[in-house]
Design a protein around this motif. Structure first.
Motif, PDB file in Angstrom:
ATOM      1  N   ARG A   1       0.821  -1.135   0.109  1.00  0.00           N
ATOM      2  CA  ARG A   1      -0.084  -0.152  -0.106  1.00  0.00           C
ATOM      3  C   ARG A   1       0.935   1.248  -0.037  1.00  0.00           C
TER       4      ARG A   1
ATOM      5  N   ASP B   1      -2.480   4.608  -2.998  1.00  0.00           N
ATOM      6  CA  ASP B   1      -3.924   4.147  -2.529  1.00  0.00           C
ATOM      7  C   ASP B   1      -4.656   5.200  -1.723  1.00  0.00           C
TER       8      ASP B   1
ATOM      9  N   TRP C   1      -4.178   1.794   8.610  1.00  0.00           N
ATOM     10  CA  TRP C   1      -3.286   1.043   7.982  1.00  0.00           C
ATOM     11  C   TRP C   1      -1.892   1.054   8.642  1.00  0.00           C
TER      12      TRP C   1
END
Ligand SMILES: Nc1nc2c(c(=O)[nH]1)N[C@H]1C(S)=C(S)[C@@H](COP(=O)(O)OP(=O)(O)OC[C@H]3O[C@@H](n4cnc5c(=O)[nH]c(N)nc54)[C@H](O)[C@@H]3O)O[C@H]1N2
Ligand SMILES: Nc1nc2c(c(=O)[nH]1)N[C@H]1C(S)=C(S)[C@@H](COP(=O)(O)OP(=O)(O)OC[C@H]3O[C@@H](n4cnc5c(=O)[nH]c(N)nc54)[C@H](O)[C@@H]3O)O[C@H]1N2
Ligand SMILES: [Mo]
Length: 892
Positions: A191, A207, A280
């Motif tokens: 990511r 992303d 994340w």
């Protein structure tokens, strides 16, 4: 970053393998190829590295020492400099002199300059342009780790599961590393988050893009730390075993950023985006936070660095594969300069100038008669001292501060008033060189020998492959000679860079019982042959580990007195200046894809100049309306420190209220557009790094009465024009011109811009009523110069004329003469168009033709057909956009 190796062959430059720089004069440039086995780039070069061969010509080179504008011998010049510095020290003390050096020097050059100033002249007044670049990272590393150390290595970019770019436009500025990350992502699904107020090319692959309000990164990362605490995502065991001061930092963070709502409000971000980023980060052990100038060049730069490092310490994510904070430098040897102590507040070999034991150690090692007792002036203060006449002799090496330093107009005045300004450079005419009393011709890339260190601590040899031209000498030699003439011959016995490197390595282990990570013990006894054969190696290279060290701190031990890393309690602070009614826009400055810094080398390469041919101020379309500006207008930018003139470029990639200007432009290339003149001298209180990305400005339209272009084989600086800009094209220079009042007589204007006609044939066309003028001169070789003047928006496309100049013998036939006079291209002239892929010289017109004719439908086909985007890949985002627009056009 990468190590270009010249291939042995010489080739003509129009083959598909070597780009279409073409044109007369540069037909036998060496082709530059990457070193396939170098572990940093595996042979890949960016557009600028790939064009190095085209910068090796002697046009514009400084070839002889100059004193007061006249050519001098080395003996004379070296005596002059040595005497000037010695006399000034004798009369005014050692702090009345200074060196300002740069990450373009090799480690060996840097080492002798630092030794001369700090050990023998006896002042701390040597600072480097790394102050404008990496000083905040250095200070942040020292606070957190106890030493200036980048923990990770480039493999981490391939082993990360989450890559967070903070204030880094890696797609343009570190394209080879970025490509390594993107390639790895194909299989691992990495990511990517980009934190940048602008939507940059790096965002194309992201992303998540967080268009953060400028200068609020501390708040965002304090919010992240608070979030990690709240959600129990900490590595408590690691913190307890390996770090200190966690509670204070966590408290400051919670206080600053109590919840996500507060962070989103303060950073002007959607709550959902902040939440996603924090989520994340919390869930991904292999997180790499890559940061660069959006972090460093700020009055909170050091705090920004520590706010980031805090989050890595809190999760124990440091020194592990794919995890860590990762500061990326830019210049070839910014890191080497940090290692030798090139910053005014460092001593040498990572020893602290404030530490009496370290000073004593270095004094004994160097046998230095008057080692400095105190740190010297940091760049911005150093130039202020020059302006105030406190520094009376200044030696500038391998940097162009009249362009790159903040408050550059004041800096220029300071240099003009300074008793002795010495400049060592490879280029004869830079904005700084123009203000020097003495010019010393330095050896450049390809001519000099030594070592450089990259962002992953990897030391690489740079090897000479051609003899220096003219009187040119390497920087280490020049400094050594001056040192000897100042009476320090015994301490400067060097006859080659290998001897300097051995001493540098020996100092790194001298009385180093493991408290300094910077240890080159394994390289301290290299003889010439082994130095020449040195393979790229990452420090530390202690005698016990001659193959070097990829990652540091995996064992949780840090070079602090208690071996623990430090959390630093930081709080969000506003930048030094804010916008107001008079200066309502915030100016951000930075880099373009195909230019390098002050353009002394890249500015001479046609295919690099083509992508961004003019200085442009980028604005959101909403702001254009507010300021009465439209795409293509000329705008004047005014800050509290200076002004500039640039072309308006509208783009939704800019946030409303924010403008962007490239740092590259200077007086060699345009009438009046030096970002440094606009920039504030405000600095970070700890690192001394200036705030180059946060400048309040006013914007106003400059009404144009006429526009023109001049194509010529000569380089010149037109005078008396509100606007001109120059760019290199094959076999010629093309100037874009403009002014407020339509010229009453374009022919007279033309005569002032064109070379005296002499025996040449002149073709003239004038229609004064419509404001149209066309002039061309022809000589034995064909077209020599041509000037077109027209009311704004009425200039013809110069493409076919450029093609004539690019040809080896630009013969002019009757059709051409008619075309010259009529201003219309002869029928059937196929054009290249604006260069999109700088590596392979592929222009927009050619790309559009391929798309229109159905020969290509996607980026991959363009690569297969034309080569576009297949080398460094930094134009792939632009190719995608062109393909998308072509599709839209076809659909509409
Ligand atoms: N093409 C090219 N590449 C280069 C160079 C070059 O001259 N040309 N120079 C080299 C050198 S010496 C260096 S140091 C590196 C620099 O490499 P980068 O740091 O990647 O380059 P910059 O364009 O200076 O700045 C990066 C980004 O910081 C963003 N920024 C501005 N303010 C803020 C803020 O408050 N917060 C955050 N998060 N971001 C902000 C800017 O919008 C910009 O996109 O590039 C190296 N590579
Ligand atoms: N507004 C604004 N200003 C900035 C920045 C920004 O983002 N915005 N970024 C800052 C940063 S990160 C940096 S690194 C600086 C870079 O700024 P500078 O260091 O001023 O830029 P360069 O053009 O790289 O200057 C290098 C000079 O050294 C010469 N040179 C090249 N090789 C050699 C050599 O081997 N020996 C000698 N003696 N000379 C050599 C070149 O001809 C050139 O004149 O700019 C800083 N200034
Ligand atoms: Mo830099």
């Amino acid at each position: 970053m990468s190590r270009p190796e010249p291939a042995l062959t010489r080739s003509r430059s129009a083959s598909p393998a070597s780009p279409a720089s073409g044109g007369r004069g540069d037909a036998t440039e060496p082709t530059v190829k990457g070193d396939l086995i170098h572990p940093a780039n595996f042979g890949r070069l960016c557009s600028k590295g790939g064009a190095l061969g085209e910068t090796l010509g002697l046009d514009g080179r400084l070839l002889d020492p100059m004193i007061g504008g006249r050519t001098a011998s080395w003996d004379e010049a070296l005596d002059h400099v040595a005497r000037g510095f010695a006399d000034t020290v004798e009369r005014h003390g050692p702090d009345a002199v200074a060196f300002y050096v740069s990450g373009q020097l090799l480690t060996e050059d840097y080492y002798v300059a630092n030794k001369l100033m700090k050990g023998f002249i006896g002042s701390g007044n040597i600072d480097t342009n790394s102050r404008l670049c990496m000083a905040s990272s250095v200070a942040g590393h020292r606070r957190a780790f106890g030493e200036d150390v980048v923990p990770g290595c480039y493999e981490d970019w391939e082993q990360a599961d989450l890559a967070v770019y903070v204030g880094s436009n890696a797609a343009w500025c570190h394209p080879i590393l970025h490509r390594r990350l993107l390639a790895a992502r194909e299989t691992r699904g990495t990511r990517i988050v980009v934190i940048d107020p602008r939507r940059t090319a790096t965002c194309d692959e992201a992303d998540l893009h967080l268009p953060i309000a400028p200068g609020t990164d501390v708040l965002l990362f304090n919010g992240l730390l608070a979030h990690l605490v709240r959600t129990g995502a900490l590595d408590r065991g690691w913190i307890a075993a390996h770090a200190a001061d966690f509670e204070q930092a966590a408290m400051a963070a919670a206080d600053d950023a109590p919840d996500i709502t507060a962070v989103a409000a303060g950073c002007h971000l959607p709550e959902e985006a902040v939440r996603r980023f924090y989520g994340w980060f919390a869930e991904t052990p292999a997180t790499l936070t890559i940061y660069s100038q959006g972090v460093n060049q700020s009055t909170q730069g050091t705090d920004k660095v520590n706010a980031i490092v805090n989050c890595h310490l809190a999760t124990g994510r440091i020194g592990r594969p794919g995890a860590g904070p990762f500061s990326v430098t830019g210049q070839p040897n910014a890191m080497g300069g940090r290692e030798v102590g090139g910053l005014a507040n460092q001593l040498a070999a990572h020893m602290a100038i404030e530490d009496p034991a370290a000073r004593d150690r270095v004094r004994r090692f160097w046998q230095a008669p008057r080692l400095t007792e105190t740190p010297g002036l940091k760049a911005v203060d150093l130039f202020e001292a020059v302006a105030q006449g406190r520094i009376k002799a200044l030696w500038i090496m391998a940097t162009n501060p009249a362009v790159s330093a903040p408050d550059a107009e004041r800096l220029r005045r300071g240099l003009r008033g300074c008793d002795l300004v010495v400049v060592s450079d490879v280029t004869a005419e830079t904005d700084t060189a123009r203000l020097a009393d003495v010019l010393l011709p330095a050896a450049g890339w390809g001519e000099k020998d030594g070592t450089v260190t990259n962002s992953e601590r990897r030391i690489s040899r740079q090897r000479a492959f051609r003899p220096p031209p003219g009187q040119v000498r390497p920087d280490w030699w020049i400094v050594t000679q001056v040192a000897r003439r100042m009476g320090f011959a015994a301490a400067f016995p060097y006859e080659d860079p290998a001897a300097i490197f051995r001493e540098h390595a020996a100092l790194s282990v001298f009385e180093n019982d493991g408290d300094r990570v910077f240890d080159l013990g394994g390289l301290a006894a290299l003889d010439q042959a082994r130095y020449d054969a040195l393979e790229p190696v990452q420090w530390p290279v202690p005698a016990s580990r001659p193959l070097g060290t990829a990652r540091l701190f995996a064992d949780g031990r840090f070079p602090t007195p208690d071996g623990r890393a430090r959390f630093i309690a930081v709080r969000h602070r506003a930048p030094a200046h804010r916008t107001d009614r008079d200066r309502p826009m915030l100016l951000n400055t930075g880099r373009l894809r195909d230019q390098w810094h002050t353009m002394t080398r890249t500015g001479a390469v046609p295919r690099l100049a083509a992508n961004s041919p003019e200085p442009a101020v980028e604005l959101h379309p909403d702001d254009a309306g507010r300021h009465g500006l439209a795409e293509g207008d000329l705008a004047r930018l005014d800050s509290a420190w200076g002004r500039a003139v640039a072309r308006v470029r509208l783009t939704p990639d800019q946030a409303p209220g924010q403008a962007f200007l490239a740092m590259h432009w200077n007086d060699r290339f345009t009438a009046d557009c030096v970002a440094g003149k606009l920039a504030s001298p405000a600095v970070d209180p700890i690192s001394g790094q200036p705030e180059l990305k946060h400048i309040p400005i006013a914007l106003r339209r400059i009404a144009l009465g006429w526009e023109g272009f001049l194509i010529s084989r000569r380089r010149q600086r037109p005078t008396g024009l509100v606007y001109w800009t120059r760019r290199a094209a094959a076999g010629c220079q093309i100037y874009t011109l403009g002014g407020p009042e339509p010229p009453a007589d374009g022919i007279i204007l033309g005569r002032s811009l064109l070379a005296p006609a002499g025996g040449r044939e002149v073709i003239e066309f004038a229609d004064a009523r419509r404001g149209l003028f066309r002039l061309a001169t022809l000589d034995a070789d064909g077209l020599a110069e041509c000037l077109y003047v027209a009311p704004p928006g009425h200039l013809p496309d110069p493409e076919w004329l450029l093609a004539r100049f690019a040809a080896e013998a630009p013969e002019i036939d009757e059709t051409d003469r008619r075309a010259l006079l009529s201003g219309r291209a002869p029928a059937g002239a196929a054009t290249e168009g604006r260069i999109v892929c700088a590596c392979l010289g592929v222009g927009l017109d050619r790309i559009l033709r391929a798309l229109r004719d159905g020969q290509a439908i996607g980026v991959k086909d363009l690569g297969a057909l034309l080569g576009a985007g297949t080398n460094c890949g930094s134009c792939v985002p632009e190719l995608k956009e062109i393909v998308a627009h072509a599709d839209l056009a076809a659909a509409g």
